[in-house]
Design an enzyme around this catalytic site. Structure first.
Site, PDB file in Angstrom:
ATOM      1  N   LYS A 117     -18.047 -38.281 -42.028  1.00  0.00           N
ATOM      2  CA  LYS A 117     -17.362 -38.802 -43.209  1.00  0.00           C
ATOM      3  C   LYS A 117     -17.788 -38.110 -44.486  1.00  0.00           C
ATOM      4  CE  LYS A 117     -16.086 -43.481 -41.783  1.00  0.00           C
ATOM      5  NZ  LYS A 117     -16.217 -44.894 -42.144  1.00  0.00           N
ATOM      6  N   LYS A 201      -6.662 -39.553 -31.401  1.00  0.00           N
ATOM      7  CA  LYS A 201      -6.506 -41.004 -31.424  1.00  0.00           C
ATOM      8  C   LYS A 201      -5.461 -41.431 -32.455  1.00  0.00           C
ATOM      9  CE  LYS A 201     -10.100 -43.721 -32.186  1.00  0.00           C
ATOM     10  NZ  LYS A 201     -11.439 -44.317 -32.256  1.00  0.00           N
ATOM     11  N   LYS A 204      -5.334 -44.633 -38.632  1.00  0.00           N
ATOM     12  CA  LYS A 204      -4.723 -45.042 -39.899  1.00  0.00           C
ATOM     13  C   LYS A 204      -4.839 -43.957 -40.952  1.00  0.00           C
ATOM     14  CE  LYS A 204      -8.708 -48.132 -40.447  1.00  0.00           C
ATOM     15  NZ  LYS A 204      -9.070 -49.545 -40.514  1.00  0.00           N
TER      16      LYS A 204
END
Ligand code: TRP
Length: 338
Positions: A117, A201, A204
């Site tokens: 991240k 995957k 969102k």
């Protein structure tokens, strides 16, 4: 001391939830309510570890309500199971501070999600992003939760929570003070992949909205996305062996099986040798019929935000009733005057 079973889990209110969250997580949560007492939170404090600022405040509030509405629409019953936002239960933050002083830098340095991240510019990441897994440990331990449904990607954070619990117990002279929370890995049976790329995957944060079915999509949007989903030129496979190296076909069959509540082999047999166009029509109809009632219920709930806020407040009151006495004991152990 034997800790009584208690489930805790949470989702971040970032963007909107999608089919993967429903099949991979929410469906399991709904089932768990019948097996053990549960607490489900919307982790708004985690959401501000990235993208914080007044410009994001309204979005955060809206997403928090949306996630709460999704929990309820999927079948979490707020009368039985407290649903609340983390920011409304101050004990999460209080315990997180104490646990920040228990966890070691070396432990956090190993967290792979922070590395992903924070990207190339670690020095520009917030300190909150770094210590995110400690707040997650506090979310769990502040209730002495014993079972934590999470996706595979959170396993490392849960191991850290176990280490932190053990070190607290050891350092503060109370061997069984915190339980060792067990991960309940969800979403492996139904790994829902992107509709545009069967190797990724469903997420969102994917730029392409066509890659996912949002829990806020209406019937037309759902049907369109399924009809446009990437496939390969072959007809549907006749056996699981023929699915090898056909990730898009595998994903659509998995989604069908999960939504229909059928075994994947049975679904393969049903559509063996057929063209994708017919299968996609069947899948679109099934998805609309299964998700339709959930998305409709979400829209109904979201039309009355004050009611969602009341549910969250009520859930927070119930959560605090569990957390406050535990936090008082923590403060005494640490030596704070209360
Ligand atoms: N980190 C989790 C995720 O991204 C969300 C989360 C925060 C959580 N606190 C938690 C999950 C406590 C389970 C228990 O999926």
């Amino acid at each position: 001391m034997k800790h009584s079973p208690l489930v805790l889990s949470g989702m971040q209110p970032t963007n909107t939830l999608h089919l993967g969250n429903y099949l991979g997580a929410l469906k399991n949560w709904v089932r768990m309510q019948d097996q053990m007492p549960c607490l489900f939170c919307v982790v708004d404090m985690h959401a501000i570890t990235q993208d914080a600022g007044y410009a994001h405040a309204a979005d955060l509030t809206r997403s928090t309500r949306e996630v709460a509405a999704a929990y309820i629409a999927a079948g979490v019953d707020p009368k039985r199971t407290p649903i609340f936002n983390q920011g409304q239960v101050p004990e999460h933050g209080e315990l997180a501070w104490v646990l920040n002083c228990v966890a070691r830098l070396g432990w956090l340095d190993r967290m792979t999600q922070f590395k992903e991240k924070s990207g190339k510019h670690k020095e520009r990441a917030s300190v909150g992003l770094y210590t995110y897994p400690v707040l997650m440990a506090a979310d769990i331990l502040v209730y002495r939760a014993t079972h934590v449904p999470v996706g595979e990607d959170q396993k490392q954070h849960l191991e850290l929570a176990r280490d932190i619990a053990a070190k607290f117990n050891n350092d503060f002279g109370a061997p069984d003070f915190f339980p060792q929370p067990e991960p309940v890995i969800t979403g492996t049976a139904t790994r829902v992949m992107s509709l545009r790329d069967g190797a990724k995957k469903m997420s969102k944060t994917d730029e392409s909205d066509a890659s996912r079915i949002n829990l806020t999509d209406d019937a037309d949007a759902i049907a369109n996305k399924i009809k446009r989903a990437k496939t390969d030129p072959l007809p549907l496979p006749a056996s699981k062996e023929e699915l090898k190296d056909r990730p898009e076909a595998e994903n659509l069959l998995n989604i069908y099986a999960a939504l229909a509540g059928q075994d994947r082999d049975a679904v393969i047999a049903q559509f063996a040798g057929q063209q994708f166009s017919g299968f996609k029509t069947a899948l679109a109809d099934l998805t609309v019929s299964k998700l339709g009632p959930i998305t409709a219920e979400m829209r109904r709930l979201l039309a009355d935000p004050a009611e969602i806020d009341r549910i969250l407040k009520n859930g927070a009151d119930k959560a605090r009733a569990i957390a406050t006495p535990i936090m008082d004991e923590v403060k005494k152990r640490v030596g704070f005057i209360i």
